[in-house]
Design a protein around this motif. Structure first.
Motif, PDB file in Angstrom:
ATOM      1  N   TRP A 218      34.136  61.010  45.011  1.00  0.00           N
ATOM      2  CA  TRP A 218      35.443  60.642  44.464  1.00  0.00           C
ATOM      3  C   TRP A 218      35.784  59.183  44.789  1.00  0.00           C
ATOM      4  CZ3 TRP A 218      37.844  63.944  41.243  1.00  0.00           C
ATOM      5  CH2 TRP A 218      37.424  65.281  41.274  1.00  0.00           C
ATOM      6  N   GLY A 219      36.495  58.541  43.869  1.00  0.00           N
ATOM      7  CA  GLY A 219      36.988  57.184  44.114  1.00  0.00           C
ATOM      8  C   GLY A 219      35.980  56.084  43.870  1.00  0.00           C
ATOM      9  N   ALA A 220      34.841  56.400  43.253  1.00  0.00           N
ATOM     10  CA  ALA A 220      33.764  55.421  43.126  1.00  0.00           C
ATOM     11  C   ALA A 220      33.552  54.924  41.711  1.00  0.00           C
ATOM     12  CB  ALA A 220      32.457  56.017  43.667  1.00  0.00           C
ATOM     13  N   SER A 221      34.478  55.226  40.789  1.00  0.00           N
ATOM     14  CA  SER A 221      34.334  54.704  39.434  1.00  0.00           C
ATOM     15  C   SER A 221      34.914  53.294  39.382  1.00  0.00           C
ATOM     16  CB  SER A 221      35.044  55.604  38.411  1.00  0.00           C
ATOM     17  OG  SER A 221      34.875  55.087  37.098  1.00  0.00           O
ATOM     18  N   ARG A 222      34.160  52.366  39.943  1.00  0.00           N
ATOM     19  CA  ARG A 222      34.601  50.974  40.034  1.00  0.00           C
ATOM     20  C   ARG A 222      33.384  50.062  39.947  1.00  0.00           C
ATOM     21  NH1 ARG A 222      39.644  50.266  41.286  1.00  0.00           N
ATOM     22  NH2 ARG A 222      39.435  48.159  42.129  1.00  0.00           N
ATOM     23  N   TYR A 223      33.615  48.850  39.429  1.00  0.00           N
ATOM     24  CA  TYR A 223      32.597  47.800  39.480  1.00  0.00           C
ATOM     25  C   TYR A 223      33.214  46.566  40.131  1.00  0.00           C
ATOM     26  CZ  TYR A 223      34.836  45.559  35.390  1.00  0.00           C
ATOM     27  OH  TYR A 223      35.731  44.950  34.538  1.00  0.00           O
ATOM     28  N   GLY A 224      32.360  45.676  40.612  1.00  0.00           N
ATOM     29  CA  GLY A 224      32.814  44.421  41.198  1.00  0.00           C
ATOM     30  C   GLY A 224      32.234  43.241  40.453  1.00  0.00           C
ATOM     31  N   VAL A 225      32.960  42.121  40.501  1.00  0.00           N
ATOM     32  CA  VAL A 225      32.490  40.860  39.929  1.00  0.00           C
ATOM     33  C   VAL A 225      32.515  39.829  41.045  1.00  0.00           C
ATOM     34  CG1 VAL A 225      32.804  39.129  38.136  1.00  0.00           C
ATOM     35  CG2 VAL A 225      33.515  41.484  37.712  1.00  0.00           C
ATOM     36  N   PHE A 226      31.419  39.071  41.181  1.00  0.00           N
ATOM     37  CA  PHE A 226      31.257  38.146  42.296  1.00  0.00           C
ATOM     38  C   PHE A 226      30.757  36.806  41.769  1.00  0.00           C
ATOM     39  CE2 PHE A 226      30.523  42.517  43.396  1.00  0.00           C
ATOM     40  CZ  PHE A 226      31.302  42.726  44.524  1.00  0.00           C
ATOM     41  N   THR A 227      31.339  35.725  42.286  1.00  0.00           N
ATOM     42  CA  THR A 227      30.966  34.390  41.812  1.00  0.00           C
ATOM     43  C   THR A 227      31.598  33.363  42.735  1.00  0.00           C
ATOM     44  OG1 THR A 227      30.924  32.979  39.837  1.00  0.00           O
ATOM     45  CG2 THR A 227      32.939  34.219  40.227  1.00  0.00           C
ATOM     46  N   LYS A 228      31.495  32.093  42.387  1.00  0.00           N
ATOM     47  CA  LYS A 228      32.272  31.049  43.053  1.00  0.00           C
ATOM     48  C   LYS A 228      33.534  30.830  42.248  1.00  0.00           C
ATOM     49  CE  LYS A 228      32.197  26.273  44.685  1.00  0.00           C
ATOM     50  NZ  LYS A 228      31.425  25.000  44.796  1.00  0.00           N
ATOM     51  N   SER A 229      34.665  30.844  42.930  1.00  0.00           N
ATOM     52  CA  SER A 229      35.956  30.846  42.235  1.00  0.00           C
ATOM     53  C   SER A 229      36.354  29.469  41.718  1.00  0.00           C
ATOM     54  CB  SER A 229      37.049  31.334  43.187  1.00  0.00           C
ATOM     55  OG  SER A 229      38.332  31.110  42.642  1.00  0.00           O
ATOM     56  N   PRO A 230      36.740  29.382  40.444  1.00  0.00           N
ATOM     57  CA  PRO A 230      37.301  28.130  39.939  1.00  0.00           C
ATOM     58  C   PRO A 230      38.739  27.921  40.396  1.00  0.00           C
ATOM     59  CG  PRO A 230      37.292  29.778  38.205  1.00  0.00           C
ATOM     60  CD  PRO A 230      36.598  30.398  39.383  1.00  0.00           C
ATOM     61  N   GLN A 231      39.354  28.959  40.947  1.00  0.00           N
ATOM     62  CA  GLN A 231      40.721  28.847  41.437  1.00  0.00           C
ATOM     63  C   GLN A 231      40.765  28.259  42.840  1.00  0.00           C
ATOM     64  OE1 GLN A 231      42.835  32.563  41.426  1.00  0.00           O
ATOM     65  NE2 GLN A 231      44.813  31.648  41.887  1.00  0.00           N
ATOM     66  N   THR A 232      39.809  28.624  43.680  1.00  0.00           N
ATOM     67  CA  THR A 232      39.826  28.192  45.077  1.00  0.00           C
ATOM     68  C   THR A 232      38.663  27.284  45.461  1.00  0.00           C
ATOM     69  OG1 THR A 232      38.492  30.035  45.900  1.00  0.00           O
ATOM     70  CG2 THR A 232      40.869  30.418  45.661  1.00  0.00           C
ATOM     71  N   GLY A 233      37.560  27.359  44.719  1.00  0.00           N
ATOM     72  CA  GLY A 233      36.355  26.644  45.108  1.00  0.00           C
ATOM     73  C   GLY A 233      35.548  27.371  46.162  1.00  0.00           C
ATOM     74  N   PHE A 234      35.987  28.583  46.512  1.00  0.00           N
ATOM     75  CA  PHE A 234      35.298  29.372  47.522  1.00  0.00           C
ATOM     76  C   PHE A 234      34.805  30.695  46.910  1.00  0.00           C
ATOM     77  CE2 PHE A 234      38.322  26.864  50.279  1.00  0.00           C
ATOM     78  CZ  PHE A 234      37.345  26.035  50.811  1.00  0.00           C
ATOM     79  N   TYR A 235      34.509  31.633  47.771  1.00  0.00           N
ATOM     80  CA  TYR A 235      33.955  32.932  47.376  1.00  0.00           C
ATOM     81  C   TYR A 235      34.939  33.700  46.500  1.00  0.00           C
ATOM     82  CZ  TYR A 235      31.900  37.614  48.166  1.00  0.00           C
ATOM     83  OH  TYR A 235      31.339  38.854  48.029  1.00  0.00           O
ATOM     84  N   ALA A 236      34.426  34.334  45.457  1.00  0.00           N
ATOM     85  CA  ALA A 236      35.254  35.159  44.581  1.00  0.00           C
ATOM     86  C   ALA A 236      34.697  36.568  44.523  1.00  0.00           C
ATOM     87  CB  ALA A 236      35.318  34.566  43.171  1.00  0.00           C
ATOM     88  N   GLU A 237      35.574  37.522  44.704  1.00  0.00           N
ATOM     89  CA  GLU A 237      35.254  38.931  44.477  1.00  0.00           C
ATOM     90  C   GLU A 237      36.455  39.552  43.781  1.00  0.00           C
ATOM     91  OE1 GLU A 237      35.211  41.362  48.070  1.00  0.00           O
ATOM     92  OE2 GLU A 237      36.227  39.756  49.159  1.00  0.00           O
ATOM     93  N   SER A 238      36.197  40.380  42.794  1.00  0.00           N
ATOM     94  CA  SER A 238      37.277  41.058  42.085  1.00  0.00           C
ATOM     95  C   SER A 238      36.739  42.387  41.577  1.00  0.00           C
ATOM     96  CB  SER A 238      37.789  40.198  40.929  1.00  0.00           C
ATOM     97  OG  SER A 238      39.072  40.606  40.517  1.00  0.00           O
ATOM     98  N   TYR A 239      37.596  43.405  41.596  1.00  0.00           N
ATOM     99  CA  TYR A 239      37.143  44.765  41.319  1.00  0.00           C
ATOM    100  C   TYR A 239      38.010  45.409  40.244  1.00  0.00           C
ATOM    101  CZ  TYR A 239      34.914  43.940  45.824  1.00  0.00           C
ATOM    102  OH  TYR A 239      34.182  43.395  46.848  1.00  0.00           O
ATOM    103  N   SER A 240      37.409  46.350  39.509  1.00  0.00           N
ATOM    104  CA  SER A 240      38.141  47.057  38.469  1.00  0.00           C
ATOM    105  C   SER A 240      37.679  48.508  38.411  1.00  0.00           C
ATOM    106  CB  SER A 240      37.924  46.385  37.104  1.00  0.00           C
ATOM    107  OG  SER A 240      38.710  47.005  36.105  1.00  0.00           O
TER     108      SER A 240
END
Length: 591
Positions: A72-94
């Motif tokens: 349960w609770g595992a129907s999710r994916y993540g997106v990972f990159t270098k952030s254009p907003q911060t210039g640092f690490y980016a992770e975002s989930y849906s």
């Protein structure tokens, strides 16, 4: 490899080629999957100092070893990159329904590199990738683009399940630095500008489809465990509260605590908050629980407005963070108008937390004569026009599309702007919830509430909200456990159900790996060190692990404040307990 597909797909959108390679055999035991795998790939494949909107910046989709199975609770994916907003690490989930389609393509990670010269759509499937001309979709809003991509680019093949469609909106196309990636109409990988990175590659849509399934270590045991887990979980009071009101219940809680940021961070509550509360929302409009796949919590709100000038408008939401950003910071007094602004941001494809913060910042800038803009608090139509201008990078919107750091510098308001590393905080004022101050300061992607969700133990009284001693130790325990969540890509709202002990059970059943707390802590620390290393390589300094001075200098109306000395103490403790140097460098960092 039980619980893993054992494959990585790399897609080169410059040359329209792809390559499938095996997953390195040490990955599962070292970092599990999800965030752990993606962070390792970013360190290996992203050149240091690369332009976040340049072709060399990789964008990675990943699912975890529990996705598509019985857990349960595992129907999710993540997106990972270098952030254009911060210039640092980016992770975002849906979440939603698309993640299981993402997983059905049969890859632990999909790495997108390069940049197309013309609009492009991708279909990811078990045998690789198909490349499509997406010129007809360019310019479409998120809702229309998702429908069109599903119609045009899904594969009609026996055995293949329904496609999962991820898209960007006009904000992503125009490289607005906080653009998002959306799926299932209202679900989104919302923060850190991942949609702008996809837009920089001229990729409008990525469709996932296939027939692959992960093979668990103990399939029967996992099914039995998940059945018992659900039977106990539905009785949990927290689960029942989320099902009843979703995150809208936080409006009353945060205003009562005096930690609801309002009027661009000058207040800890607002008089109109009852208009925005979950109780009022559910009473005055048609609101029903709505769940992702494999979820008995159903925290989503499928809402149709029953009154006001937007009567008939339907969307899933708004979440608490959107209510705080527009209803609190921008002082919008009517929930129907918050829903309208939420819908506008969703259609254009931009993060509502940053959008609300920037609109409130612009209101303050206009009131101080720093920008020629006819806008004020609770001026919904002006706020909506500004959102549209940001997405189009038009007029004042051009400056705001670059993010809070650029706008504050352009208008000479750097002392007013509230952000960490270029990302605005969520709706938990750190002058009241001091552990959230530490969480914001040390979060890898900027002022993030989800890295630790440390508002939970502070609001619940597990540790006094105004305490300093012991905060770092408790926060690290939360952060480590949620790092493991992100290697599995589990939903945050299952945090009270998947304790360390439950994680040990479910991970072992799925993967066969040693999942003792000691082993999980080791993996969590490895992921933290890798993520920190990525940021250090991109220029992070201890000065970036700080809150804006304004939040130290300006107490809330009731006098509560978080001093610089208090934050410095907590940050020092955090570094020490992480095993990092006094400058925040992990062991072995050679930069």
């Amino acid at each position: 490899m039980h619980g893993f597909h054992g494959r990585i797909l790399t897609v080169d959108v410059t040359n329209r080629t792809f390559a499938i390679e095996p997953l390195a055999p040490d990955v599962p035991d070292t970092v599990l999957g999800g965030k752990g795998l993606a962070t390792r790939l970013l360190l290996e494949r992203n050149p240091a100092g690369t332009d976040p909107l340049g072709p060399e910046n990789r964008l990675i989709f990943a699912t975890g070893p529990l996705c598509g199975g019985a857990a349960w609770g595992a129907s999710r994916y993540g997106v990972f990159t270098k952030s254009p907003q911060t210039g640092f690490y980016a992770e975002s989930y849906s979440g939603g329904r698309a993640p299981e389609a993402v997983d059905s393509a049969g890859f632990d990670a999909v790495v997108i590199e390069g940049a197309s010269q013309t609009p492009l759509a991708l279909t990811i499937h078990p045998d690789g990738c198909l490349f499509h001309d997406a010129s007809a979709l360019w310019g479409l809003d998120v809702y229309a683009a998702e429908d069109a991509a599903r119609e045009a680019f899904a594969i009609d093949k026996p055995g293949y399940g329904k496609p999962g469609v991820t898209v960007i909106g006009p904000a992503g196309e125009n490289l607005v630095r906080f653009a998002m990636i959306a799926n299932d109409r209202w679900r989104c990988a919302g923060r850190a500008g991942v949609g702008a990175v996809l837009g920089s590659k001229k990729v409008k849509a990525v469709v996932f489809q296939g027939d692959r399934k992960r093979v668990p270590f103990d399939a029967k045991g996992l099914r039995e465990y998940s059945a018992a887990f659900a039977k106990a979980g539905v009785q949990n009071k927290g689960v029942q509260a989320y099902k009843s009101q979703g995150t809208t219940m936080m409006v009353a809680l945060m205003n009562t605590a005096g930690a609801f940021p309002a009027k661009y961070w000058t207040q800890g509550s607002c008089e109109h908050w009852p208009n925005l509360s979950g109780e009022t929302f559910h009473r005055e409009h048609q609101v029903e629980p709505h769940a992702c796949l494999k979820c008995f919590m159903a925290c989503g709100r499928m809402a149709t407005l029953k009154k006001g000038r937007h009567a008939g408008l339907t969307l899933e939401g708004p979440e608490y963070e959107t209510i705080y950003a527009f209803g609190g910071l921008c002082m919008v007094e009517d929930m129907g108008e918050v829903v309208y602004l939420n819908d506008l941001c969703d259609r254009l494809g931009m993060d509502t937390i940053t959008a609300g913060n920037l609109c409130a910042f612009a209101i303050e800038a206009a009131s101080r004569g720093k920008v020629d803009l006819a806008i004020g608090y609770n001026d919904v139509d002006a706020i909506a026009r500004l959102i549209e201008d940001i997405a189009a990078r038009r007029g004042v919107g051009e400056i705001l599309s670059q993010g809070i750091v650029a706008a504050a510098k352009a208008w000479g308001l750097e002392d007013l702007a509230v952000h960490v590393k270029g990302m605005e905080p969520a709706g938990y004022d750190p002058r009241v919830l001091k552990g959230m101050g530490l969480a914001y300061a040390t979060s890898d992607r900027g002022a993030c509430h989800l890295r630790t969700t440390f508002y939970k133990p502070e609001l619940a009284g597990f540790i006094p909200a105004d305490a300093i001693e012991g905060k770092a130790a408790m926060l690290i325990d939360y952060e480590d456990r949620l790092n493991i969540f992100d290697t599995l890509i589990l939903c945050r709202f299952f945090r009270d159900l998947y304790t360390w002990e439950e994680l040990e059970k479910v991970i072992h059943l799925a993967t066969g790996l040693d999942a003792s707390k000691e082993a999980l802590k080791r993996r969590a620390a490895t992921v933290s060190d890798m993520t920190r290393t990525f940021n250090l390589r991109e220029g992070l300094t201890p000065a970036d692990d700080r809150l804006p001075k304004r939040l130290h200098r300006e107490p809330l109306p009731d006098g509560r404040v978080l001093t610089e000395e208090e934050l410095t103490f907590m940050t020092g403790e955090y570094y020490r307990l992480r095993g990092w140097s006094p400058e925040g460098r992990p062991p072995g960092y050679a930069g």
